[in-house]
Scaffold this motif. Structure first.
Motif, short mmCIF file in Angstrom:
data_model
loop_
_atom_site.label_atom_id
_atom_site.label_comp_id
_atom_site.label_asym_id
_atom_site.label_seq_id
_atom_site.Cartn_x
_atom_site.Cartn_y
_atom_site.Cartn_z
N LEU A 1 0.83 -1.21 0.00
CA LEU A 1 0.00 0.00 0.00
C LEU A 1 0.86 1.26 0.00
CD1 LEU A 1 -2.92 -0.97 2.41
CD2 LEU A 1 -3.03 -0.60 -0.06
N GLU A 2 2.03 1.17 0.57
CA GLU A 2 2.93 2.32 0.64
C GLU A 2 3.72 2.49 -0.64
OE1 GLU A 2 6.82 2.16 2.93
OE2 GLU A 2 5.57 3.34 4.30
N ALA A 3 4.13 1.38 -1.27
CA ALA A 3 5.14 1.47 -2.32
C ALA A 3 4.72 0.96 -3.69
CB ALA A 3 6.39 0.70 -1.88
N ALA A 4 3.61 0.23 -3.79
CA ALA A 4 3.17 -0.34 -5.08
C ALA A 4 1.92 0.40 -5.54
CB ALA A 4 2.90 -1.84 -4.93
N PRO A 5 2.06 1.40 -6.40
CA PRO A 5 0.92 2.27 -6.72
C PRO A 5 -0.26 1.57 -7.39
CG PRO A 5 2.81 2.76 -8.11
CD PRO A 5 3.29 1.85 -7.05
N LEU A 6 -0.02 0.54 -8.19
CA LEU A 6 -1.15 -0.14 -8.83
C LEU A 6 -2.00 -0.87 -7.81
CD1 LEU A 6 -2.80 -0.97 -11.24
CD2 LEU A 6 -1.12 -2.78 -11.73
N VAL A 7 -1.36 -1.53 -6.84
CA VAL A 7 -2.11 -2.20 -5.77
C VAL A 7 -2.92 -1.17 -4.98
CG1 VAL A 7 -1.93 -3.57 -3.66
CG2 VAL A 7 -0.45 -4.09 -5.61
N LYS A 8 -2.29 -0.06 -4.67
CA LYS A 8 -2.99 1.01 -3.94
C LYS A 8 -4.16 1.55 -4.75
CE LYS A 8 -2.22 5.37 -1.51
NZ LYS A 8 -1.21 6.39 -1.13
N LEU A 9 -3.98 1.71 -6.07
CA LEU A 9 -5.06 2.19 -6.93
C LEU A 9 -6.25 1.23 -6.90
CD1 LEU A 9 -6.21 4.01 -9.22
CD2 LEU A 9 -5.01 2.51 -10.83
N ILE A 10 -5.98 -0.07 -6.96
CA ILE A 10 -7.07 -1.06 -6.94
C ILE A 10 -7.83 -0.98 -5.62
CG2 ILE A 10 -7.61 -3.52 -6.97
CD1 ILE A 10 -5.25 -3.89 -8.90
N VAL A 11 -7.10 -0.91 -4.50
CA VAL A 11 -7.75 -0.83 -3.19
C VAL A 11 -8.57 0.45 -3.06
CG1 VAL A 11 -7.33 -0.62 -0.70
CG2 VAL A 11 -6.04 -2.28 -2.05
N THR A 12 -7.98 1.57 -3.44
CA THR A 12 -8.68 2.86 -3.34
C THR A 12 -9.93 2.88 -4.20
OG1 THR A 12 -6.58 3.98 -2.93
CG2 THR A 12 -8.42 5.36 -3.61
N SER A 13 -9.82 2.37 -5.42
CA SER A 13 -10.97 2.34 -6.34
C SER A 13 -12.08 1.45 -5.80
CB SER A 13 -10.52 1.85 -7.72
OG SER A 13 -9.53 2.70 -8.26
N LEU A 14 -11.71 0.31 -5.24
CA LEU A 14 -12.72 -0.60 -4.68
C LEU A 14 -13.45 0.05 -3.51
CD1 LEU A 14 -10.75 -3.99 -4.76
CD2 LEU A 14 -12.72 -3.36 -6.18
N ARG A 15 -12.72 0.77 -2.67
CA ARG A 15 -13.35 1.43 -1.52
C ARG A 15 -14.32 2.53 -1.94
NH1 ARG A 15 -7.84 1.81 2.21
NH2 ARG A 15 -7.96 -0.33 3.05
N ARG A 16 -14.05 3.14 -3.09
CA ARG A 16 -14.89 4.25 -3.53
C ARG A 16 -16.10 3.80 -4.35
NH1 ARG A 16 -10.29 8.67 -5.43
NH2 ARG A 16 -9.58 9.24 -3.33
#
Length: 447
Positions: free
Chosen positions: A375-390
């Motif tokens: 979540l801190e360093a892999a932007p694509l993983v973070k993007l998927i998580v953020t998009s799912l939450r929204r």
């Protein structure tokens, strides 16, 4: 194939090909996508030049610009001092995927280039048979590609390119589709042919991602940086042929090139232990920070091996111990570095405190450490998580595929999503259902 009987060609100073301030961009939905930026390069008679770099460095694009198969967006490409206005008449190409016509025999495939140049049939046949014999295909003239092994098919590709006796032979990762033993054999035979003085071409440009292959074959190694491709460094290879892989000078040059290729030169200060620099993290996006093609099992295995070696290990020595090439470890090394689990120092791979904790933790604790890191360093993983939450917790993979398509090829997009899926699942950040191609948020996961 012919054995060395005379001295190999030597660089004589004549510039056959030159690229000056070459850039190449492709149109995308968000504007121009730069692939090459300001490349200056000369190819001289009598030398083998290796273009070395990772995916996204524009190696193949530069090769095609030099061959005149695609035009540069800006800058110039010249052959013998004359600007190109189409296909380069002094080059011939050998492709990774053989590119043979299955309905033609070996001899007919070899004759294609001559036929395109209007060479009479009788003259074509003589030249083709000579090239077939030179490259070790004698006896296979009437065979069809489906009857040949991968190595034999690639020999046809070489014969087809060499029969036109180009000034410069262009090779785009010609051994990467072959098994290790076949590639080693064909590579060695080609170098013997080059050394024999019978090679019907005055220079060679080789595209490769394999450092050892570049040092083994080339007189000069040009290292390209990525996204967009820039000329990062160039190295002369002063080693006598045939080259000894076990020689200290060979290993030292590989280590030096690796440090430059990864952007981790010996005089560069490492990141703070346990995490990449904050400023770097703040600038990371899925476009400028591609995920290495390393599975969780692969990067975890490397971290555990490092832990067993006291958290530090020489990369070349580790690769030899595992029976691998250094290049085989690059995706796992890059993954550990990206996640802040390891750094490169003086040619050694060193676990950070966070990486050591990850390597020694039980499964549940390692998942938590991994989840924090991605979540801190892999932007694509973070993007998927953020998009799912929204969006209520589910999204089709096509949504992310479309986003990535602006910055990556279809193959690269598939690899990025495959890695992100593997990493996110292990971290219990989201699940993935392959049937509907759908991601779902995992709220009860490791975080």
């Amino acid at each position: 194939m012919a054995r060395a009987t005379t001295s190999p060609p030597r660089p004589d100073g004549e510039v056959l090909l030159a690229a000056e301030a070459v850039t190449k961009s492709y149109a995308g939905a968000d504007g121009e996508l730069p692939v090459l930026a300001g490349i200056d390069l000369e190819v001289r008679a009598g030398e083998i030049v290796a273009l070395l770099g990772r995916s996204g460095s524009g190696k193949s694009t530069l090769l095609r610009c030099l061959a005149g198969l695609i035009p540069a967006t800006s800058g110039s490409v010249t052959y013998r001092g004359e600007p190109l206005a189409g296909a380069n008449p002094g080059t011939a190409m050998v492709f990774q995927t053989f590119a043979l016509l299955p309905w033609l025999t070996v001899q007919q495939n070899v004759e294609l280039g001559l036929e395109a140049r209007g060479v009479p049939a009788a003259e074509r046949a003589v030249a083709a048979l000579r090239a077939i014999d030179l490259i070790g295909l004698d006896g296979f003239e009437s065979a069809y590609p489906k009857e040949l092994s991968g190595g034999m098919r690639q020999r046809v590709g070489f014969a087809r390119a060499l029969v036109v006796e180009p000034d410069v032979l262009m090779m785009d990762e010609p051994f990467s589709a072959l098994d290790v033993l076949t590639a080693e054999n064909l590579r060695g035979e080609l170098m013997e042919l080059w050394a024999s003085g019978q090679f019907p071409t005055r220079a060679v440009v080789l595209v490769t991602h394999n450092i050892e292959e570049a040092v083994l074959m080339a007189d000069r190694v040009v290292v390209l940086g990525s996204r967009p491709g820039t000329l990062r460094a160039a190295f002369d290879v002063p080693l006598e042929r045939p080259r000894d892989r076990n020689a200290p000078e060979f290993d030292a040059l590989i280590d030096t090139i690796y440090q430059v290729m990864t952007g981790r030169e010996k005089d560069t200060a490492p990141h703070l232990p346990g995490r990449p620099a904050t400023a770097e993290l703040a600038r990371r996006t899925p476009a400028n920070t591609p995920l290495p093609g390393a599975s969780v099992d692969g990067l975890s295995g490397l971290a555990e091996i490092l832990a067993m070696h006291g958290n530090r290990c020489d990369l070349a020595g580790l690769a030899e111990e595992l029976g691998l090439e250094v290049d085989d470890l690059l995706p796992q090394v890059d993954a550990l570095d990206l996640l802040g689990f390891a750094v490169i120092s003086e040619g050694d791979l060193v676990l950070t405190p966070r990486g050591a904790a990850f390597a020694r933790a039980d499964v549940q604790e390692s998942k938590k450490i991994f989840a924090d890191a991605v979540l801190e360093a892999a932007p694509l993983v973070k993007l998927i998580v953020t998009s799912l939450r929204r969006t209520g917790g589910t999204l089709r993979a096509g949504f992310f595929r479309d986003l990535l398509a602006h910055h990556y090829t279809s193959e690269q997009t598939a690899q990025q999503l495959e890695t992100a899926t593997d990493w996110g699942r292990y971290a219990e950040l989201y699940s993935y259902d392959a049937a509907p191609e759908q991601y779902a948020l995992d709220e009860g996961g490791a975080r």
